[in-house]
Design an enzyme around this catalytic site. Structure first.
Site, PDB file in Angstrom:
ATOM      1  N   ASP A 264      45.875  41.599  43.818  1.00  0.00           N
ATOM      2  CA  ASP A 264      45.270  42.052  42.576  1.00  0.00           C
ATOM      3  C   ASP A 264      44.814  40.916  41.649  1.00  0.00           C
ATOM      4  O   ASP A 264      45.559  39.990  41.361  1.00  0.00           O
ATOM      5  CB  ASP A 264      46.362  42.897  41.889  1.00  0.00           C
ATOM      6  CG  ASP A 264      45.953  43.481  40.552  1.00  0.00           C
ATOM      7  OD1 ASP A 264      44.768  43.411  40.220  1.00  0.00           O
ATOM      8  OD2 ASP A 264      46.849  44.014  39.876  1.00  0.00           O
ATOM      9  N   HIS A 440      49.487  45.508  35.317  1.00  0.00           N
ATOM     10  CA  HIS A 440      49.098  44.499  36.299  1.00  0.00           C
ATOM     11  C   HIS A 440      49.633  43.136  35.882  1.00  0.00           C
ATOM     12  O   HIS A 440      49.633  42.794  34.704  1.00  0.00           O
ATOM     13  CB  HIS A 440      47.576  44.430  36.414  1.00  0.00           C
ATOM     14  CG  HIS A 440      46.956  45.715  36.844  1.00  0.00           C
ATOM     15  ND1 HIS A 440      46.580  45.959  38.140  1.00  0.00           N
ATOM     16  CD2 HIS A 440      46.676  46.846  36.154  1.00  0.00           C
ATOM     17  CE1 HIS A 440      46.091  47.190  38.229  1.00  0.00           C
ATOM     18  NE2 HIS A 440      46.135  47.736  37.031  1.00  0.00           N
TER      19      HIS A 440
HETATM   20 ZN   LIG Z   1      44.759  49.820  40.838  1.00  0.00          ZN
HETATM   21 ZN   LIG Z   2      47.789  51.240  39.725  1.00  0.00          ZN
END
Ligand SMILES: [Zn+2]
Ligand SMILES: [Zn+2]
Length: 631
Positions: A264, A440
């Site tokens: 990510d 995140h």
């Molecule tokens: Zn995502």
């Molecule tokens: Zn997610």
């Protein structure tokens, strides 16, 4: 969000049919990049609006057919099919020997580039052409950018089995129920430490921390080492000290040989560690204790961990909880069904009953933190909510960040709410407790993961190109040689050599034009429709209805003109007078030339002539729709 106003004019619907035929013809000829409906062919692309969003992807299918060579013995192929030129619609395929394993199948909602489209999913052409090799779809967690495309993707790739943890499977089942015409989901619940076989390939999982329970990372074992992706994650840490549980989860990598990491890039620009969710839990708890009036919390329906925490705290403080907004209700039902939490009987009340309790005894959870037009908070803010009213003295907590692009909508909602005498606390309100944290990892979380997994190769995913490049830079800072990193586009075909020593980007690409789900239609070639919608939105439409006497080949009467969103006809009589003259000349010239009368020719000619004329006079390009009938 989406209103489909079909104009009721019969003339328009006649024309629509013709145009659909026209579009079909164009599709059959595989010319999806033709600039628009016919009357614009001479103008080329709309000059005002700039680059067309789908033009690049439109060299679709034919490119892949037969041109991408089969995987060579011993090599491994990685194909990110979505999520690497955007944040959303994540999907990556891994091809090893005879097996293809797919990770995630997300969606994203339509935006200004895809007006009127319901949502967009990754292109499945590469997979459709290799259905026999597909062994499994693995889902990291239950957010829509990872599961939203599942029903449609599965139906196109031969409905392979799907593996994920409990809550993600329950969420997928809810979503699948919205597609009763598709084959049922073949989902299997796995545990986070489980190992399964996908064809000849061994796959295992590990637990990660995110904003939804049951998020997991995926490890695909190969003879050259592990291919690892954690899915969406942030670290469970306080002041940079990672929790014991988290260290334990990731300890499997201590002695592992990791061939490739894919991870990510969403928050790669953010310094430090991501704010831990526990701080938000504490912040919201403080506010729930402190505020004496009624509290309304607007949040993402997807933040299931936080929502369940709020319910638990409110319950413990003796407050009733009302949940409003379909997606939020569904997600809470799933959380209860999954056994993730169990509210006491009567703790959750219907929204219409909130007035039966003193203000300091109710907490209301709502969707609409992004100013979405039809979400609960918007309806409450503009007094169009049938069951609920904002009251002076209420406190509204916006427990969410603003997704870029939504700033104005959120400001509007804040204005409406403030006018009604409420107090607003957002994640930016100075001096207040934390009310939101990202799901995140920030830069430091990302670094930690790289160090922990110490991969040989790296592919940044989950982000637009700029963020992927930043992520590459970070990997190099941590010591990885540049030749071991590939920054992909959607459809990139990346191969790891048979000896496991090299990673390379092939020159061929898998088809990657986003597939648009528009009502019941699914297609990767709707750019004509989309362009028309963009033109309608910018300059409106102009309909001409002309009747030709087939004997005299003259216009039967002055043509009818209808304009919507272009110019106000009553105030533009002179323009209309001139257009009528041009129409008369164009139609009569064109019909005099050819025998028998060629209506298509007359229409094409008329469309182009009038478009050109209107552009000269008004500097606008309405969608011109000529309807020519013979009597
Ligand atoms: Zn995502
Ligand atoms: Zn997610």
């Amino acid at each position: 969000m989406r209103k489909k106003n079909r104009l009721s004019f019969s003339a328009v619907s006649i024309e629509n049919k013709n145009e659909q035929k026209m579009e079909h013809k164009m599709l059959e000829k595989r010319r999806p990049t033709k600039s628009s409906t016919y009357q614009y062919s001479k103008f080329g692309k709309r000059q005002k609006g700039g680059r067309h969003p789908f033009s690049r992807g439109s060299q679709y299918k034919s490119l892949s057919e037969g041109k991408i060579p089969p995987l060579e013995n011993g090599k491994i192929r990685i194909i990110p099919l979505g999520g690497v030129e955007e944040i959303g619609k994540n999907m990556t395929a891994v091809e090893i020997g005879d097996d293809i394993i797919i990770i995630d199948a997300g969606m994203h909602f339509s935006n200004e580039e895809t007006p009127g489209v319901d949502y967009v999913i990754p292109n499945t052409t590469y997979l459709e052409e290799r259905k026999d090799k597909i062994r499994a779809l693995l889902i990291t967690h239950g957010h829509l950018d990872h599961i939203g495309g599942v029903p449609i993707v599965l139906s196109r790739i031969g409905n392979p089995p799907v593996y994920s943890r409990n809550m993600s499977v329950l969420l997928m089942k809810k979503r699948q129920a919205e597609f009763p015409h598709l084959p049922p989901l073949r989902a299997e619940v796995v545990k986070k430490d489980e190992t399964i076989m996908c064809g000849k390939t061994k796959v295992r999982f590990f637990g990660v921390t995110h904003t939804i329970p049951d998020a997991m990372g995926i490890i695909i074992e190969t003879d050259k080492g592990w291919i690892v992706t954690p899915g969406d994650y942030k670290l469970d840490q306080i002041d940079g000290v990672v929790s014991k549980e988290e260290e334990q989860e990731y300890s499997i990598f201590d002695k592992a040989k990791v061939l490739l990491l894919m991870t990510d890039s969403t928050n790669i620009e953010n310094e430090g560690f991501a704010l831990p969710e526990i701080k938000v839990h504490q912040g919201l708890e403080n506010l729930l204790r402190k505020i004496n009036g009624r509290i309304i919390i607007a949040a993402f329906a997807s933040h299931i961990t936080r929502l369940t925490h709020v319910v638990k705290v409110a319950e413990a403080l003796g407050k009733k909880i009302a949940i409003d907004g379909r997606s939020m209700k569904t997600n809470m039902e799933v959380a209860i069904e999954a056994g993730y939490f169990k509210p006491k009987k009567g703790a959750i009340i219907p929204i219409e009953e909130v007035n039966n309790y003193p203000p300091n005894k109710v907490v209301i959870l709502m969707t609409g933190s992004q100013g979405e037009e039809f979400a609960a908070l918007s309806r409450a803010a503009n007094k169009s909510h049938a069951k609920f009213e904002i009251k002076k003295g209420d406190t509204i907590i916006l427990s969410a960040s603003i997704v870029p692009g939504n700033e104005r909508a959120v400001d509007r909602i804040k204005d409406n709410l403030t006018r009604q005498g409420v107090k607003i606390i957002s994640y930016r309100t100075p001096g207040e407790d934390f009310v939101h944290a990202t799901g995140h990892g920030n830069k430091e979380d990302v670094k930690w993961l790289h160090r922990k997994t110490h991969p040989k190769f790296f592919i940044p995913i989950h982000g637009n190109h700029y963020r992927l490049e930043l992520h590459k830079g970070l990997a190099m800072e941590l010591g990885m040689p540049e030749k071991n990193i590939v920054v992909p586009d959607n459809g990139s075909i990346i191969e790891i050599s048979a000896d496991g020593q090299k990673i390379e980007l092939r020159k061929e690409k898998a088809p990657s034009a986003p597939m648009m789900v528009d009502g019941l239609a699914i297609s990767d070639v709707q750019d004509i429709v989309i362009r028309d919608r963009q033109m309608l939105a910018q300059d409106g439409m102009f309909v001409i209805i002309a009747l030709i006497d087939q004997n005299t080949r003259k216009l039967k009467k002055s043509p009818d003109l209808i304009s919507r969103g272009f110019v106000y006809l009553k105030e533009n009589q002179e323009l209309l007078r001139q257009v009528r003259i041009i129409i008369k000349k164009s139609v009569e010239d064109a019909s005099a030339k050819i025998r028998p009368i060629d209506f298509d020719y007359i229409k094409n000619n008329l469309g182009e002539t009038v478009s050109k004329f209107l552009y000269q006079k008004t500097a606008k390009r309405p969608l011109v729709i000529p309807v020519v009938l013979g009597i």
